[in-house]
Design a protein around this motif. Structure first.
Motif, short mmCIF file in Angstrom:
data_model
loop_
_atom_site.label_atom_id
_atom_site.label_comp_id
_atom_site.label_asym_id
_atom_site.label_seq_id
_atom_site.Cartn_x
_atom_site.Cartn_y
_atom_site.Cartn_z
N TRP A 21 29.54 75.95 17.84
CA TRP A 21 30.98 76.17 17.95
C TRP A 21 31.36 76.58 19.38
O TRP A 21 32.43 76.20 19.87
N GLY A 22 30.50 77.34 20.01
CA GLY A 22 30.82 77.84 21.35
C GLY A 22 30.88 76.75 22.40
O GLY A 22 31.46 76.96 23.48
N ASP A 23 30.31 75.59 22.13
CA ASP A 23 30.32 74.51 23.11
C ASP A 23 31.60 73.68 23.06
O ASP A 23 31.80 72.81 23.92
N VAL A 24 32.42 73.93 22.05
CA VAL A 24 33.66 73.15 21.92
C VAL A 24 34.71 73.73 22.85
O VAL A 24 35.04 74.91 22.81
N VAL A 25 35.24 72.88 23.71
CA VAL A 25 36.28 73.29 24.66
C VAL A 25 37.54 72.49 24.35
O VAL A 25 37.53 71.25 24.36
N LEU A 26 38.62 73.19 24.05
CA LEU A 26 39.90 72.55 23.76
C LEU A 26 40.81 72.65 24.98
O LEU A 26 40.99 73.73 25.55
N ASP A 27 41.36 71.52 25.38
CA ASP A 27 42.33 71.50 26.48
C ASP A 27 43.48 70.60 26.07
O ASP A 27 43.61 70.20 24.92
N ARG A 28 44.32 70.22 27.02
CA ARG A 28 45.51 69.44 26.68
C ARG A 28 45.16 68.03 26.21
O ARG A 28 45.97 67.37 25.57
N THR A 29 43.96 67.57 26.51
CA THR A 29 43.58 66.22 26.08
C THR A 29 43.11 66.16 24.63
O THR A 29 43.16 65.10 24.00
N ASN A 30 42.63 67.27 24.12
CA ASN A 30 42.13 67.27 22.73
C ASN A 30 42.70 68.43 21.91
O ASN A 30 42.17 68.78 20.86
N GLY A 31 43.77 69.02 22.40
CA GLY A 31 44.36 70.17 21.71
C GLY A 31 44.85 69.87 20.31
O GLY A 31 44.98 70.78 19.49
N ARG A 32 45.13 68.58 20.03
CA ARG A 32 45.63 68.22 18.70
C ARG A 32 44.58 68.46 17.61
O ARG A 32 44.91 68.45 16.42
N TRP A 33 43.31 68.68 18.02
CA TRP A 33 42.25 68.92 17.04
C TRP A 33 42.09 70.41 16.72
O TRP A 33 41.23 70.77 15.91
N ARG A 34 42.90 71.27 17.33
CA ARG A 34 42.70 72.71 17.19
C ARG A 34 42.76 73.16 15.72
O ARG A 34 41.88 73.88 15.24
N GLU A 35 43.81 72.73 15.00
CA GLU A 35 43.96 73.18 13.62
C GLU A 35 42.84 72.63 12.73
O GLU A 35 42.35 73.32 11.83
N LEU A 36 42.43 71.39 12.99
CA LEU A 36 41.34 70.81 12.20
C LEU A 36 40.04 71.56 12.46
O LEU A 36 39.24 71.80 11.55
N LEU A 37 39.82 71.94 13.71
CA LEU A 37 38.62 72.70 14.06
C LEU A 37 38.63 74.06 13.37
O LEU A 37 37.60 74.50 12.83
#
Length: 226
Positions: A21-37
């Motif tokens: 989990w710690g390797d996952v980095v959310l930024d503006r390019t993949n932020g739409r996955w935040r809730e699913l994560l």
């Protein structure tokens, strides 16, 4: 999810404890996955939501049960009556109750289900996601007076004498699923039937539902409570 499973057929399973989990980095390019994560972490972490107060975000999935129950009954009946001379029409009819002096039609009706043989309506079915009561507790079985008036209107407009209200079955009904009420409508030859179906049982649902469309059988007459 089953349809997408083929895309992951060559990917090996990873133990939950080994997920990075710690390797996952959310930024503006993949932020739409935040809730699913967050949902994945909730489920895979074997945590659960409660109704107590708290500051963490949660998830919910709601269904309009009236519409879902109606669609389930309609689709099941279409499969049950396939190959017969009967047709199932969902949300059809659309006849009007009244006509104004200038011939405008008002108060349109839309029965949940019409059973037709050719162009003739042989049965009108309305589904009700309501808890019907046992006869010993309530002679009216918990049926709404408004629902009765509605069905009587359908009988008059669609010139149909077989009217059926379908309810979800539960143990409190006091009998097995199927015909739980059969009433004569005064000053007419119409009859109003109450029918229950146990949606928790997936076995042979089409055959069980088709019983609601059979008229004059001895089994239904024996179970009449009207």
């Amino acid at each position: 999810m089953r349809e997408l499973a083929f895309a992951y057929a060559d990917i090996a399973d990873v133990p939950v404890l080994a997920l990075r989990w710690g390797d996952v980095v959310l930024d503006r390019t993949n932020g739409r996955w935040r809730e699913l994560l967050n949902l994945a972490r909730l489920l895979l972490g074997e945590r659960f939501q409660t109704t107590s107060a708290g500051g963490s975000e949660g998830f919910s999935l709601l269904f309009e049960m009236n519409m879902l129950f109606e669609e389930y009954i309609a689709r099941s009946l279409k499969r049950a009556l396939a190959g017969t001379d009967l047709r199932v029409i969902s949300q059809g009819g659309r006849l009007y109750c009244l006509e104004t002096v200038d011939r405008r039609q008002v108060f349109q009706t839309r029965p949940d289900i019409l059973i037709k043989r050719g162009d003739t309506v042989v049965q009108v079915i309305d589904t009700k996601w309501k808890r019907v009561a046992a006869k010993i507790d309530d002679p009216k079985r918990g049926v709404s007076q408004t629902d009765v008036y509605q069905m009587m209107t359908y009988g008059r407009l669609y010139q149909c004498s077989k009217l059926t209200l379908v309810y979800p079955h539960h143990h409190g009904v006091g009998c097995e699923e199927g015909m739980i009420g059969n009433y004569a409508i005064n000053s007419s030859e119409d009859r109003l039937e109450l029918f229950s179906i146990d949606v928790a049982r997936g076995d042979d649902v089409q055959a069980r539902l088709s019983r609601a469309c059979r008229s004059g059988s001895k089994a239904l007459a024996d179970r009449s409570v009207g």
